[in-house]
Design a protein around this motif. Structure first.
Motif, PDB file in Angstrom:
ATOM      1  N   THR A  54       0.826  -1.202   0.000  1.00  0.00           N
ATOM      2  CA  THR A  54       0.000   0.000   0.000  1.00  0.00           C
ATOM      3  C   THR A  54       0.860   1.252   0.000  1.00  0.00           C
ATOM      4  N   MET A  56       0.358   5.758   0.170  1.00  0.00           N
ATOM      5  CA  MET A  56      -0.523   6.910   0.316  1.00  0.00           C
ATOM      6  C   MET A  56       0.076   8.091  -0.442  1.00  0.00           C
ATOM      7  N   ILE A  58      -0.397  12.237  -1.105  1.00  0.00           N
ATOM      8  CA  ILE A  58      -1.038  13.442  -0.572  1.00  0.00           C
ATOM      9  C   ILE A  58      -0.775  14.619  -1.503  1.00  0.00           C
ATOM     10  N   ALA A  98      -8.725   4.180  -1.590  1.00  0.00           N
ATOM     11  CA  ALA A  98      -9.406   5.013  -0.596  1.00  0.00           C
ATOM     12  C   ALA A  98      -9.064   6.466  -0.909  1.00  0.00           C
ATOM     13  N   ASP A 132     -12.953   3.267  -0.758  1.00  0.00           N
ATOM     14  CA  ASP A 132     -13.647   4.029   0.272  1.00  0.00           C
ATOM     15  C   ASP A 132     -13.551   5.496  -0.113  1.00  0.00           C
ATOM     16  N   THR A 134     -14.280   9.527   1.453  1.00  0.00           N
ATOM     17  CA  THR A 134     -14.649  10.338   2.600  1.00  0.00           C
ATOM     18  C   THR A 134     -14.279  11.785   2.333  1.00  0.00           C
ATOM     19  N   SER A 142      -5.124   6.659  -1.102  1.00  0.00           N
ATOM     20  CA  SER A 142      -4.419   5.521  -0.527  1.00  0.00           C
ATOM     21  C   SER A 142      -4.757   4.313  -1.391  1.00  0.00           C
TER      22      SER A 142
ATOM     23  N   MET B  56     -10.883   4.334   5.172  1.00  0.00           N
ATOM     24  CA  MET B  56     -10.036   5.435   5.593  1.00  0.00           C
ATOM     25  C   MET B  56     -10.652   6.107   6.816  1.00  0.00           C
ATOM     26  N   ILE B  58     -10.280   9.464   9.372  1.00  0.00           N
ATOM     27  CA  ILE B  58      -9.676  10.787   9.485  1.00  0.00           C
ATOM     28  C   ILE B  58      -9.972  11.372  10.861  1.00  0.00           C
ATOM     29  N   ALA B  98      -1.737   2.359   6.026  1.00  0.00           N
ATOM     30  CA  ALA B  98      -1.092   3.578   5.551  1.00  0.00           C
ATOM     31  C   ALA B  98      -1.469   4.699   6.507  1.00  0.00           C
ATOM     32  N   VAL B  99      -0.478   5.446   6.958  1.00  0.00           N
ATOM     33  CA  VAL B  99      -0.688   6.529   7.917  1.00  0.00           C
ATOM     34  C   VAL B  99      -0.136   7.826   7.372  1.00  0.00           C
ATOM     35  N   SER B 100      -0.912   8.873   7.458  1.00  0.00           N
ATOM     36  CA  SER B 100      -0.411  10.236   7.303  1.00  0.00           C
ATOM     37  C   SER B 100      -0.565  10.914   8.650  1.00  0.00           C
ATOM     38  N   VAL B 140      -4.449  10.681   9.290  1.00  0.00           N
ATOM     39  CA  VAL B 140      -5.309   9.859   8.437  1.00  0.00           C
ATOM     40  C   VAL B 140      -4.794   8.431   8.473  1.00  0.00           C
ATOM     41  N   LEU B 141      -5.681   7.502   8.759  1.00  0.00           N
ATOM     42  CA  LEU B 141      -5.336   6.081   8.692  1.00  0.00           C
ATOM     43  C   LEU B 141      -6.085   5.470   7.528  1.00  0.00           C
ATOM     44  N   SER B 142      -5.406   4.663   6.748  1.00  0.00           N
ATOM     45  CA  SER B 142      -6.080   3.924   5.703  1.00  0.00           C
ATOM     46  C   SER B 142      -5.708   2.460   5.895  1.00  0.00           C
TER      47      SER B 142
END
Lengths: 322, 322
Positions: A54, A56, A58, A98, A132, A134, A142, B56, B58, B98-100, B140-142
């Motif tokens: 995976t 991400m 931005i 996502a 997903d 949002t 992601s 996801m 947030i 995945a983390v932001s 943000v977590l995905s």
């Protein structure tokens, strides 16, 4: 606040709502597997294993809405994930997306991202199987890629390079970094036309599908992709394998287009080659001849770290997220 | 700007850097599959198929740092994804994260999220097999969940409910919405102690692993989970299956704890039951007796939409992202 190009007009996410936006994504990247609680993939071939990764992306950090079209952003999100699947010697079969996006985002922009995704997954005979959506402050993508690793050969991990083996590469090296430097200097509209291939390498990288599978089938031992920088990524193989890697400068020398761009910008094209990432070029080691589509760029040696013609590389850093 | 609770102190992501933060995550949620370009999963059982889903989360929208501990946030991120895997009748086997996060985020906070993930994936004998980490403006977590669907029975899609079948449920209904209402009114510290189970249902939902597999093995026909609201989610099954669903009020009547919380807040507990989501309760239809762990809550009928005792439900809306 993200400024979306004016020609992505029409209703926004806030106006169309969650379901309308999802419909636009699914229309642009259709799959019969999508739309239930989870996507069910095909029966895998006997003895195969699933592979997953995976990434991400931005807005403002990994891409910019004023430099890349949404189609390119979608393409890039797939290629960088599918390259990680290929780097195991596996075949990408599915992607999940996502998305978080501000409510003022035009639906046509999100549709463009989905269309770019559909184009690239189609090249691999893969599908966007789920996702997903949002609302959020930033445009965040992601992407998860799922691959299939068939047959009994081991996967291509980072730790199986052995002294005496060749180091081989499939794809351009340094082109994405050159494209980024040009975008920074000129903006998208201002980049002289002859450098379009470099801008494309940055905004919409492309990899010939299946090269990772071929490398694994023909005896590659370790593999990764050039995502953080040539020296940095090969150094990871060197460290995990307990070996050194010596690159041959003649085999990685910047092409004329890189040299020309560097002269225009007053830059050193070797910095792009050695420290530029995001090419997603496959980098492998093998005891045999280079697999089809790969070229030799160096040797695995006893010792540690990465050298060029036996000496310390002029540039040894690479991309770090923070 | 996210305010992290004071007891998550120590170095921040910006101070420790990307690699140091990844080390903290991997230490809290270890897996031998992690750390290469992509994670390679086990050989699946013969004739099985992979299942995949992503969600996801947030900060400020799907969770709040002042209401949930990072451990709870990690737990919730897994349960809501694994519930989607279970809702196909499949067994969760792996997760990717995945983390932001902003650079001022304490590493101990991210470690807490990883610890919560490790706890929940462990309950399923699954693993956190990979991920991505990047700096960003928002936390943000995905999460992506991968499951295994074994055997020859069809997966439990949304479109196979048939008139005459029972509607069955495994898990609480309305508890998460009640917990959210209490948090909104009192804040985390102020919620009276007797309502802790409701707050837990919202902040750290839990599902008995394997109920989805059991439902599929014992003849369930359609299944989903209560993520957007009981009526909304059952309405999706009704629409996709071309049937109606009649709920029996006696079987979904709010428990005394819900009634007590509603009296305190001047709320109607039926609103939580009918329109509250995020319980991740499994909702299925079956021609036979309720599968082990499930209870009957209604019947599939000819017609369309969702009714309660044959009449329109008092509340029929649910959660939409925007």
């Amino acid at each position: 606040m993200t400024i979306f190009p004016a020609h992505y007009s029409g209703p926004t996410l806030g106006e169309v709502g969650e379901h309308g936006t999802i419909e636009a994504i699914v229309a642009a990247a259709p799959s019969s597997r999508n739309g239930d609680d989870a996507a069910v993939l095909n029966h895998a071939s006997p003895n195969s294993r699933a592979v997953a990764t995976t990434d991400m992306l931005i807005e403002g950090r990994h891409f910019r809405a004023d430099w890349s079209t949404p189609e390119e952003i979608g393409q890039k999100s797939i290629v960088q994930n599918f390259a990680d699947v290929e780097a195991m010697g596996a075949r990408p079969v599915a992607a999940l997306l996502a998305v978080s996006a501000p409510l003022y985002t035009p639906v046509s922009y999100i549709r463009g991202i989905a269309a770019g995704i559909a184009e690239r997954v189609g090249e691999y005979s893969a599908e966007l199987v789920g996702g997903d959506l949002t609302a959020g402050d930033q445009l965040v993508l992601s992407v998860t890629a799922i691959g299939s690793l068939g047959g009994s050969r081991p996967e291509l991990t980072l730790n199986r390079a052995r002294p005496g083996q060749r180091v081989v590469a499939h794809g351009r090296i340094g082109w994405s970094a050159a494209g980024l430097a040009l975008l920074r200097h000129f903006g998208r509209e201002g980049v002289p036309g002859q450098f379009a291939p470099l801008v494309d390498a940055h905004c919409a990288p492309r990899l010939n599908p299946g090269r990772g599978v071929i490398a694994r089938a023909t005896g590659a031992t370790a593999m990764t992709d050039n995502s953080d920088g040539l020296v940095v990524d090969l150094n990871t193989i060197a460290r995990r394998s307990g070996v050194g890697i010596d690159l041959h400068s003649a085999d990685i020398a910047p092409e004329p287009l890189l040299v020309e761009a560097a002269e225009l910008l007053g830059a050193d094209p070797w910095e792009w080659v050695l420290s530029g990432g995001e090419d997603h070029t496959l980098l492998a080691t093998t005891a045999g001849d280079p697999p089809s589509g790969f070229r030799a760029i160096g040797r695995v040696v006893r010792g540690d770290g990465v050298s060029v013609d036996g000496a310390a590389p002029k540039y040894d850093y690479g991309w770090v997220s923070f």
